[in-house]
Design a protein around this motif. Structure first.
Motif, PDB file in Angstrom:
ATOM      1  N   ALA A 158      34.787  33.904  34.267  1.00 59.00           N
ATOM      2  CA  ALA A 158      34.717  35.300  34.703  1.00 59.00           C
ATOM      3  C   ALA A 158      35.190  35.429  36.148  1.00 59.00           C
ATOM      4  CB  ALA A 158      33.289  35.822  34.560  1.00 59.00           C
ATOM      5  N   TYR A 159      34.703  34.568  37.007  1.00 60.40           N
ATOM      6  CA  TYR A 159      35.087  34.596  38.425  1.00 60.40           C
ATOM      7  C   TYR A 159      36.592  34.349  38.582  1.00 60.40           C
ATOM      8  CZ  TYR A 159      35.094  33.589  43.404  1.00 60.40           C
ATOM      9  OH  TYR A 159      35.358  33.608  44.742  1.00 60.40           O
ATOM     10  N   LYS A 160      37.097  33.323  37.943  1.00 56.16           N
ATOM     11  CA  LYS A 160      38.512  32.961  38.041  1.00 56.16           C
ATOM     12  C   LYS A 160      39.404  34.100  37.542  1.00 56.16           C
ATOM     13  CE  LYS A 160      41.739  29.380  36.465  1.00 56.16           C
ATOM     14  NZ  LYS A 160      42.539  29.806  35.338  1.00 56.16           N
ATOM     15  N   THR A 161      39.024  34.721  36.440  1.00 54.93           N
ATOM     16  CA  THR A 161      39.804  35.812  35.873  1.00 54.93           C
ATOM     17  C   THR A 161      39.890  36.991  36.835  1.00 54.93           C
ATOM     18  OG1 THR A 161      39.179  35.157  33.639  1.00 54.93           O
ATOM     19  CG2 THR A 161      39.980  37.405  33.927  1.00 54.93           C
ATOM     20  N   VAL A 162      38.776  37.372  37.432  1.00 58.24           N
ATOM     21  CA  VAL A 162      38.779  38.504  38.358  1.00 58.24           C
ATOM     22  C   VAL A 162      39.584  38.178  39.608  1.00 58.24           C
ATOM     23  CG1 VAL A 162      37.329  39.951  39.840  1.00 58.24           C
ATOM     24  CG2 VAL A 162      36.653  39.496  37.480  1.00 58.24           C
ATOM     25  N   VAL A 163      39.431  36.993  40.159  1.00 56.13           N
ATOM     26  CA  VAL A 163      40.199  36.608  41.347  1.00 56.13           C
ATOM     27  C   VAL A 163      41.696  36.621  41.032  1.00 56.13           C
ATOM     28  CG1 VAL A 163      40.719  34.692  42.920  1.00 56.13           C
ATOM     29  CG2 VAL A 163      38.348  35.326  42.462  1.00 56.13           C
ATOM     30  N   GLU A 164      42.085  36.117  39.880  1.00 55.83           N
ATOM     31  CA  GLU A 164      43.504  36.117  39.505  1.00 55.83           C
ATOM     32  C   GLU A 164      44.038  37.546  39.376  1.00 55.83           C
ATOM     33  OE1 GLU A 164      43.678  33.700  35.996  1.00 55.83           O
ATOM     34  OE2 GLU A 164      43.617  31.832  37.149  1.00 55.83           O
ATOM     35  N   GLU A 165      43.236  38.452  38.828  1.00 51.29           N
ATOM     36  CA  GLU A 165      43.656  39.854  38.726  1.00 51.29           C
ATOM     37  C   GLU A 165      43.780  40.498  40.099  1.00 51.29           C
ATOM     38  OE1 GLU A 165      44.753  41.774  36.188  1.00 51.29           O
ATOM     39  OE2 GLU A 165      44.734  39.907  35.050  1.00 51.29           O
ATOM     40  N   SER A 175      47.290  41.921  41.735  1.00 52.26           N
ATOM     41  CA  SER A 175      47.370  43.311  42.183  1.00 52.26           C
ATOM     42  C   SER A 175      47.618  43.410  43.685  1.00 52.26           C
ATOM     43  CB  SER A 175      46.072  44.044  41.837  1.00 52.26           C
ATOM     44  OG  SER A 175      45.849  44.024  40.450  1.00 52.26           O
ATOM     45  N   ASN A 176      47.963  42.272  44.303  1.00 52.79           N
ATOM     46  CA  ASN A 176      48.209  42.207  45.746  1.00 52.79           C
ATOM     47  C   ASN A 176      46.999  42.619  46.568  1.00 52.79           C
ATOM     48  OD1 ASN A 176      50.901  41.282  45.511  1.00 52.79           O
ATOM     49  ND2 ASN A 176      51.542  43.361  45.043  1.00 52.79           N
ATOM     50  N   TYR A 177      45.822  42.402  46.039  1.00 52.64           N
ATOM     51  CA  TYR A 177      44.589  42.695  46.746  1.00 52.64           C
ATOM     52  C   TYR A 177      44.121  41.420  47.430  1.00 52.64           C
ATOM     53  CZ  TYR A 177      40.039  44.742  47.717  1.00 52.64           C
ATOM     54  OH  TYR A 177      38.930  45.233  48.347  1.00 52.64           O
ATOM     55  N   ASN A 178      43.689  41.531  48.657  1.00 52.18           N
ATOM     56  CA  ASN A 178      43.214  40.369  49.395  1.00 52.18           C
ATOM     57  C   ASN A 178      41.828  39.976  48.874  1.00 52.18           C
ATOM     58  OD1 ASN A 178      42.350  38.447  51.174  1.00 52.18           O
ATOM     59  ND2 ASN A 178      42.639  39.676  53.004  1.00 52.18           N
ATOM     60  N   GLU A 179      41.774  38.920  48.086  1.00 52.80           N
ATOM     61  CA  GLU A 179      40.505  38.505  47.474  1.00 52.80           C
ATOM     62  C   GLU A 179      39.467  38.069  48.490  1.00 52.80           C
ATOM     63  OE1 GLU A 179      42.932  34.709  47.604  1.00 52.80           O
ATOM     64  OE2 GLU A 179      43.326  36.818  47.306  1.00 52.80           O
ATOM     65  N   ASN A 180      39.896  37.811  49.723  1.00 56.66           N
ATOM     66  CA  ASN A 180      38.954  37.416  50.768  1.00 56.66           C
ATOM     67  C   ASN A 180      38.317  38.618  51.464  1.00 56.66           C
ATOM     68  OD1 ASN A 180      39.380  34.583  50.458  1.00 56.66           O
ATOM     69  ND2 ASN A 180      41.356  34.867  51.444  1.00 56.66           N
ATOM     70  N   SER A 181      38.719  39.830  51.093  1.00 60.57           N
ATOM     71  CA  SER A 181      38.192  41.014  51.767  1.00 60.57           C
ATOM     72  C   SER A 181      36.896  41.529  51.125  1.00 60.57           C
ATOM     73  CB  SER A 181      39.241  42.128  51.782  1.00 60.57           C
ATOM     74  OG  SER A 181      39.498  42.577  50.471  1.00 60.57           O
ATOM     75  N   LEU A 182      36.416  40.854  50.094  1.00 58.30           N
ATOM     76  CA  LEU A 182      35.150  41.241  49.495  1.00 58.30           C
ATOM     77  C   LEU A 182      34.375  40.002  49.086  1.00 58.30           C
ATOM     78  CD1 LEU A 182      35.095  41.647  45.879  1.00 58.30           C
ATOM     79  CD2 LEU A 182      37.329  42.247  46.771  1.00 58.30           C
TER      80      LEU A 182
END
Length: 49
Positions: free
Chosen positions: A15-22, A26-33
Motif C-alpha cells: 500500500a505504501y509503495k503504491t501510493v508513493v509511486e503514484e 504525478s510529479n508530487y514531491n513525496e517528501n512534502s508530506l
C-alpha cells in the motif's frame, strides 16, 4: 494515513509503495508530506492536525 488493508489482498508495504509511486508519477514531491499506514490489527500512532 493509509487504511482499509484487506487480510487477503494486500499488505502495508505494498500500500505504501503504491501510493508513493503514484505521487512520484504525478510529479508530487513525496517528501512534502508524512505518509503512514494504519495497522490492520493495532492502533495507529497519534496524528496531530
Amino acid at each position: 494515513m493509509l487504511g482499509h488493508l484487506s487480510k487477503e489482498s494486500n499488505f502495508p508495504e505494498l500500500a505504501y509503495k503504491t501510493v508513493v509511486e503514484e505521487l512520484i508519477a504525478s510529479n508530487y514531491n513525496e517528501n512534502s508530506l508524512a505518509l503512514s499506514v494504519a495497522g490492520r490489527d493495532t492502533h495507529s500512532k497519534l496524528v496531530t492536525i
